[in-house]
Design a protein around this motif. Structure first.
Motif, PDB file in Angstrom:
ATOM      1  N   ASP A  39       0.815  -1.211   0.000  1.00  0.00           N
ATOM      2  CA  ASP A  39       0.000   0.000   0.000  1.00  0.00           C
ATOM      3  C   ASP A  39       0.851   1.265   0.000  1.00  0.00           C
ATOM      4  O   ASP A  39       0.484   2.256  -0.620  1.00  0.00           O
ATOM      5  CB  ASP A  39      -0.941   0.011   1.211  1.00  0.00           C
ATOM      6  N   ASP A  40       1.962   1.258   0.724  1.00  0.00           N
ATOM      7  CA  ASP A  40       2.826   2.434   0.825  1.00  0.00           C
ATOM      8  C   ASP A  40       4.278   1.968   0.765  1.00  0.00           C
ATOM      9  O   ASP A  40       4.734   1.251   1.654  1.00  0.00           O
ATOM     10  CB  ASP A  40       2.554   3.191   2.126  1.00  0.00           C
ATOM     11  N   TRP A  41       4.985   2.360  -0.279  1.00  0.00           N
ATOM     12  CA  TRP A  41       6.369   1.932  -0.454  1.00  0.00           C
ATOM     13  C   TRP A  41       7.118   2.989  -1.255  1.00  0.00           C
ATOM     14  O   TRP A  41       6.511   3.881  -1.847  1.00  0.00           O
ATOM     15  CB  TRP A  41       6.443   0.588  -1.170  1.00  0.00           C
ATOM     16  N   LYS A  42       8.422   2.863  -1.243  1.00  0.00           N
ATOM     17  CA  LYS A  42       9.251   3.697  -2.108  1.00  0.00           C
ATOM     18  C   LYS A  42      10.492   2.905  -2.492  1.00  0.00           C
ATOM     19  O   LYS A  42      10.929   2.018  -1.759  1.00  0.00           O
ATOM     20  CB  LYS A  42       9.615   5.021  -1.452  1.00  0.00           C
ATOM     21  N   PRO A  43      11.063   3.223  -3.660  1.00  0.00           N
ATOM     22  CA  PRO A  43      12.300   2.544  -4.062  1.00  0.00           C
ATOM     23  C   PRO A  43      13.463   2.997  -3.185  1.00  0.00           C
ATOM     24  O   PRO A  43      13.498   4.147  -2.739  1.00  0.00           O
ATOM     25  CB  PRO A  43      12.500   2.984  -5.516  1.00  0.00           C
ATOM     26  N   MET A  44      14.388   2.095  -2.935  1.00  0.00           N
ATOM     27  CA  MET A  44      15.581   2.400  -2.138  1.00  0.00           C
ATOM     28  C   MET A  44      16.809   2.152  -3.015  1.00  0.00           C
ATOM     29  O   MET A  44      17.625   1.282  -2.739  1.00  0.00           O
ATOM     30  CB  MET A  44      15.621   1.531  -0.878  1.00  0.00           C
TER      31      MET A  44
END
Length: 109
Positions: A39-44
């Motif tokens: 639902d809530d993520w970001k690339p690292m």
């Protein structure tokens, strides 16, 4: 459904989260295992190519699980931690990077 592997003490760290945060992260990891987006993520990208961070917020604070799911049928959880400030601590980034490098070196053997 993809299998899941926790590297180092990532699972032990996850188990220290408050129950609501632990359940929320577990739910997001289950979505990833089913090849759905969290639902809530970001690339690292700073950790490595294909590495992502699940972001969970609750009354106790902000919690993160850094993972990579691009290698076949396995989700590799590199690190789980509670975020204390707006910027991710260098120690958390360094640990995730080290585990990613370790994972990559094992895959190349």
């Amino acid at each position: 459904m993809k299998s899941i592997i926790f590297l180092g003490n990532a699972l032990d760290n996850l188990r220290t989260f408050p129950q609501a945060a632990r359940r929320a992260v577990g739910h997001q990891l289950d979505r990833i295992q089913r090849e759905l987006e969290p639902d809530d993520w970001k690339p690292m990208k700073i950790v490595g190519p294909g590495v992502k961070e699940v972001r969970v917020h609750d009354d106790a604070g902000a919690f993160r699980a850094v993972y990579v799911a691009k290698f076949g049928d396995t989700v590799h959880v590199l690190h789980c931690f509670q975020k204390k400030t707006r910027k991710t601590a260098q120690s958390d980034l360094s640990l995730a990077k080290a585990r990613y490098r370790e994972l990559m070196s094992r895959r190349l053997k």
